[in-house]
Design a protein around this motif. Sequence first.
Motif, PDB file in Angstrom:
ATOM      1  N   ASP A  59       2.841  10.045  -3.789  1.00 47.43           N
ATOM      2  CA  ASP A  59       2.546   8.648  -3.467  1.00 47.43           C
ATOM      3  C   ASP A  59       1.345   8.612  -2.522  1.00 47.43           C
ATOM      4  OD1 ASP A  59       3.490   9.382  -0.959  1.00 47.43           O
ATOM      5  OD2 ASP A  59       5.227   8.066  -0.983  1.00 47.43           O
ATOM      6  N   TRP A  60       0.946   7.402  -2.098  1.00 43.80           N
ATOM      7  CA  TRP A  60      -0.286   7.264  -1.311  1.00 43.80           C
ATOM      8  C   TRP A  60      -0.242   8.097  -0.039  1.00 43.80           C
ATOM      9  CZ3 TRP A  60      -1.961   6.315   3.512  1.00 43.80           C
ATOM     10  CH2 TRP A  60      -3.339   6.108   3.675  1.00 43.80           C
ATOM     11  N   VAL A  61       0.826   7.997   0.731  1.00 43.52           N
ATOM     12  CA  VAL A  61       0.836   8.629   2.052  1.00 43.52           C
ATOM     13  C   VAL A  61       0.947  10.147   1.939  1.00 43.52           C
ATOM     14  CG1 VAL A  61       3.341   8.505   2.546  1.00 43.52           C
ATOM     15  CG2 VAL A  61       1.674   8.349   4.411  1.00 43.52           C
ATOM     16  N   TYR A  62       1.679  10.652   0.951  1.00 45.83           N
ATOM     17  CA  TYR A  62       1.734  12.100   0.740  1.00 45.83           C
ATOM     18  C   TYR A  62       0.361  12.632   0.356  1.00 45.83           C
ATOM     19  CZ  TYR A  62       6.796  13.188   0.902  1.00 45.83           C
ATOM     20  OH  TYR A  62       8.090  13.417   1.301  1.00 45.83           O
ATOM     21  N   GLU A  63      -0.298  11.950  -0.573  1.00 44.81           N
ATOM     22  CA  GLU A  63      -1.624  12.385  -1.000  1.00 44.81           C
ATOM     23  C   GLU A  63      -2.603  12.424   0.162  1.00 44.81           C
ATOM     24  OE1 GLU A  63      -5.423  10.536  -3.386  1.00 44.81           O
ATOM     25  OE2 GLU A  63      -3.429  10.108  -4.196  1.00 44.81           O
ATOM     26  N   ASN A  70       7.587  27.171 -14.041  1.00 42.90           N
ATOM     27  CA  ASN A  70       8.077  28.430 -13.495  1.00 42.90           C
ATOM     28  C   ASN A  70       7.307  29.588 -14.125  1.00 42.90           C
ATOM     29  OD1 ASN A  70       9.253  28.406 -16.056  1.00 42.90           O
ATOM     30  ND2 ASN A  70      11.195  29.278 -15.358  1.00 42.90           N
ATOM     31  N   ALA A  71       7.633  30.827 -13.725  1.00 44.39           N
ATOM     32  CA  ALA A  71       6.789  31.973 -14.071  1.00 44.39           C
ATOM     33  C   ALA A  71       6.687  32.247 -15.564  1.00 44.39           C
ATOM     34  CB  ALA A  71       7.300  33.217 -13.347  1.00 44.39           C
ATOM     35  N   ASP A  72       7.742  31.988 -16.333  1.00 38.39           N
ATOM     36  CA  ASP A  72       7.656  32.254 -17.774  1.00 38.39           C
ATOM     37  C   ASP A  72       7.385  30.992 -18.600  1.00 38.39           C
ATOM     38  OD1 ASP A  72      10.079  30.929 -17.807  1.00 38.39           O
ATOM     39  OD2 ASP A  72      11.283  32.663 -18.411  1.00 38.39           O
ATOM     40  N   GLY A  73       7.169  29.872 -17.930  1.00 35.11           N
ATOM     41  CA  GLY A  73       6.816  28.649 -18.638  1.00 35.11           C
ATOM     42  C   GLY A  73       7.965  27.982 -19.355  1.00 35.11           C
ATOM     43  N   SER A  74       9.193  28.432 -19.090  1.00 36.80           N
ATOM     44  CA  SER A  74      10.348  27.843 -19.775  1.00 36.80           C
ATOM     45  C   SER A  74      10.876  26.599 -19.070  1.00 36.80           C
ATOM     46  CB  SER A  74      11.471  28.876 -19.881  1.00 36.80           C
ATOM     47  OG  SER A  74      11.938  29.235 -18.584  1.00 36.80           O
ATOM     48  N   MET A  75      10.496  26.437 -17.809  1.00 32.29           N
ATOM     49  CA  MET A  75      10.977  25.315 -17.001  1.00 32.29           C
ATOM     50  C   MET A  75       9.790  24.591 -16.370  1.00 32.29           C
ATOM     51  SD  MET A  75      14.412  25.640 -17.055  1.00 32.29           S
ATOM     52  CE  MET A  75      15.018  24.738 -15.637  1.00 32.29           C
ATOM     53  N   LEU A  76       9.981  23.298 -16.204  1.00 28.97           N
ATOM     54  CA  LEU A  76       8.998  22.466 -15.531  1.00 28.97           C
ATOM     55  C   LEU A  76       9.670  21.851 -14.313  1.00 28.97           C
ATOM     56  CD1 LEU A  76       6.080  21.398 -15.847  1.00 28.97           C
ATOM     57  CD2 LEU A  76       7.001  19.518 -17.204  1.00 28.97           C
ATOM     58  N   CYS A  77       9.034  21.952 -13.151  1.00 23.75           N
ATOM     59  CA  CYS A  77       9.610  21.409 -11.917  1.00 23.75           C
ATOM     60  C   CYS A  77       8.632  20.438 -11.277  1.00 23.75           C
ATOM     61  CB  CYS A  77       9.932  22.538 -10.942  1.00 23.75           C
ATOM     62  SG  CYS A  77      11.138  23.729 -11.550  1.00 23.75           S
ATOM     63  N   TRP A  78       9.187  19.428 -10.610  1.00 21.37           N
ATOM     64  CA  TRP A  78       8.311  18.443  -9.987  1.00 21.37           C
ATOM     65  C   TRP A  78       9.012  17.733  -8.836  1.00 21.37           C
ATOM     66  CZ3 TRP A  78      10.795  17.704 -14.601  1.00 21.37           C
ATOM     67  CH2 TRP A  78      11.582  16.555 -14.737  1.00 21.37           C
ATOM     68  N   ILE A  79       8.203  17.094  -8.002  1.00 25.39           N
ATOM     69  CA  ILE A  79       8.735  16.239  -6.940  1.00 25.39           C
ATOM     70  C   ILE A  79       8.787  14.812  -7.478  1.00 25.39           C
ATOM     71  CG2 ILE A  79       8.485  15.467  -4.545  1.00 25.39           C
ATOM     72  CD1 ILE A  79       6.704  17.931  -4.064  1.00 25.39           C
ATOM     73  N   ARG A  80       9.915  14.169  -7.251  1.00 27.70           N
ATOM     74  CA  ARG A  80      10.108  12.785  -7.682  1.00 27.70           C
ATOM     75  C   ARG A  80      10.111  11.893  -6.437  1.00 27.70           C
ATOM     76  NH1 ARG A  80      14.616   9.263  -8.263  1.00 27.70           N
ATOM     77  NH2 ARG A  80      14.612   7.954 -10.157  1.00 27.70           N
ATOM     78  N   PHE A  81       9.289  10.853  -6.469  1.00 21.87           N
ATOM     79  CA  PHE A  81       9.150   9.926  -5.351  1.00 21.87           C
ATOM     80  C   PHE A  81       9.744   8.567  -5.739  1.00 21.87           C
ATOM     81  CE2 PHE A  81       5.839  13.053  -5.129  1.00 21.87           C
ATOM     82  CZ  PHE A  81       5.671  13.327  -3.777  1.00 21.87           C
ATOM     83  N   ASP A  82      10.664   8.092  -4.929  1.00 18.95           N
ATOM     84  CA  ASP A  82      11.204   6.742  -5.105  1.00 18.95           C
ATOM     85  C   ASP A  82      10.651   5.889  -3.964  1.00 18.95           C
ATOM     86  OD1 ASP A  82      12.590   4.375  -5.278  1.00 18.95           O
ATOM     87  OD2 ASP A  82      14.581   5.288  -5.374  1.00 18.95           O
ATOM     88  N   GLU A  83       9.606   5.103  -4.270  1.00 20.32           N
ATOM     89  CA  GLU A  83       8.948   4.308  -3.233  1.00 20.32           C
ATOM     90  C   GLU A  83       9.372   2.838  -3.275  1.00 20.32           C
ATOM     91  OE1 GLU A  83       4.697   4.405  -3.585  1.00 20.32           O
ATOM     92  OE2 GLU A  83       4.671   3.512  -5.589  1.00 20.32           O
ATOM     93  N   SER A  84      10.501   2.581  -3.900  1.00 19.44           N
ATOM     94  CA  SER A  84      10.926   1.185  -4.077  1.00 19.44           C
ATOM     95  C   SER A  84      11.167   0.471  -2.750  1.00 19.44           C
ATOM     96  CB  SER A  84      12.187   1.120  -4.955  1.00 19.44           C
ATOM     97  OG  SER A  84      13.230   1.899  -4.408  1.00 19.44           O
TER      98      SER A  84
END
Length: 734
Positions: free
Chosen positions: A187-191, A203-217
């Motif tokens: 979000d704006w303030v993190y950026e 992840n290292a073998d490309g089998s998983m995707l990970c991310w941060i989810r922001f709820d700015e509601s």
Amino acid sequence: MRKFFVVCAALLLAVSSAMSQNMLTLKDIADNKFAAERLSAVTPLKDGESYAMISRDGKAVEKYSYKTGKRIGVLFDVDNTVGESIDGFDNYIMSPDETKMLVQTKTKQIYRRSFTATYYIYNIADRKLERLSDGGPQQSPVWSPDGLKVAFVRDNNIYLIKLLYGNSESQVTKDGKPGGIINGVPDWVYEEEFAFNSALAFNADGSMLCWIRFDESKVPMYQLQMYKGMKPEKNEYAEYPGLYSYKYPKAGADNSKVSVMSYDIQSRRTQVLQVPLDADGYIPRIKATADAEKMIVFTMNRHQDKLCLYSVNPRSTVSKLLIEESVRGYVKVEAMENIKVTAGHILLPSDRSGSMQLYLYTMTGQLQRQLTKGTGEVTDVYGYDERTGSVYYQAAGKNATNREVYVTARNGKTTSLTPREGWNSAVFSTGYKYFINTWSDSNTPYEYTICNNAGKKTATLIDNKKLKGTLASYNLSKKEFFSFKTSEGVELNGVMIKPANFDAGKKYPVIMWQYSGPGSQQVVNSWNIGSMGQGALFDEYLAQQGFILVCVDGRGTGGRGADFEKCTYMKLGDLESKDQVETALYLGTLSYVDKENIGIWGWSYGGFNTLMSMSEGRGVFKAGVSVAPPTSWRYYDTVYTERYMRTPNENPSGYGINPIERAGKLHGALLICHGLADDNVHPQNTFEYAEALVQADKDFKMNVYTNRNHNIYGGNTRNHLFRQITQFFTDNLK
């Protein structure tokens, strides 16, 4: 008679010499006429012997030899593609196996670091160019480690492209929405305050995707009024202004609620990773490791004095605490940014000892040893060589104003690889056999050379000879570094620029520039010196008008250890303004300074400290210019403000130290300038301060810039701003 002719000849020669010198103009400075040549988008390649970068004409990505500095191939050329064709490009991202690249085009800026672009996949072997996606512009794409998948964000949702399946596109998340949920980008303030634009990793073998989810509601909304304006025109606001609305958490307000997610690409299962986090805590980074079963997640408490690194299994979602870094005051963002995760170690910068040094941990979180000692503040980290145990980094080893590139061996032996006085930085080859050294000093534009890992120069890439020749035709002054002690016994570093025709028998008006923010430095032996960078050319222009220019880094600034930097904690503006006043008092003791005509100016934090210094109580400043200033920390964002001040409820006395509260003490003529579309330091700051000045019966001048952001540029805007600053000081200090 002969003596008369000799004198006349000498005078004519002097006049002729002066007339032959070019004079700086504001327009040329504002239009970047004196911009130095730079290397663009350097990417070290896997072989350790070569690197890629964008060509000088911006039309190709070329391959160069580290050994010779010579071009050895062309990886991409806009005029030589198969399939799609493009006229130009802005950047590129190599695939991990270096057989492909993502080519970035049609970039549209969002905030300081974020942007959307139209990306293309380019296959180097057959020169095939094809769109990454037909669904609209993309944001922050990342390659999988095997180079067979690309994930990206569009409209707050994550999408996945599988290259082995005809570039098939699937949507990973569907809950993203403006003002609500953001997946994979900050979000704006993190950026802005944690300094990143991607929160997405495989992840290292490309089998998983990970991310941060922001709820700015629940983050409060801020609205900026937009007008038609010019260059560019916004014709939708030709008759009635419009509003630009976005989520901006001011000090003490709600931040986004954050969590970390994982997605199993084969089973399409999404899970929440079980990372311990305070209800109001931060997750400023997520990183992959060499182990497919381990991701590293960074967390911080709201006070930002504790940083935790967790190892998290993206399948089981179970996490384990690896490192807990807790220091006095706050963990510096630069320290968090410079954490390196290698195949077998975590390299952690910390100022726990009183200065920023490097510590080596195992992947299970055990501290092995402190790597660096006695080289001054470590200011950048280039990497750790697992094979040799050597660590490569930048440090302020000689003094706070210079930077050197160092290597510290496994046995503790430390060697400076760049003994040349000035400011040095490096881009190392894969394997650390070579590095590209960028060097400059306060009087010399950037020089790029290739060195081996013993520091021996093997090739020159850029010497900026043309710019040096251009600058030589101007009568520029040399920067003079100095130091002095304040009445409180604090030694401060400064730099001075005198008029080229300086006469020690005269008295000169002085203009001080400063920034003064936590950890910042303006007094640097670098071509980046100056109120506006570029070798202080704007400041040289002011010297050309008959002013002496001075900058002093007061307490709270960087390069001098934790005690010096963190002494402003919980009371921003108090010590910083005292030190600028002390600087003016010191300058007033110099025989060639007109102590009745000293001015001060600054931008952003420097604008804040200009106002603080002019209302400190000792009326030493006759005039000042404040550009885009925060005027109450209650109006600024959570992450930055609370890092140094905690919340308004926790620190009411600290928040009471601000220009609005001091408005009645303002001394000297004031010009205040602000962009009306400043999404960072809102115009609210200037408007509320202006009202305080009116009610305190203080005269001032104010310039506002339609539709301009914190940088105040576009069309003729920057030239106009420079002229206002120059004329204001000319009118009030002469």
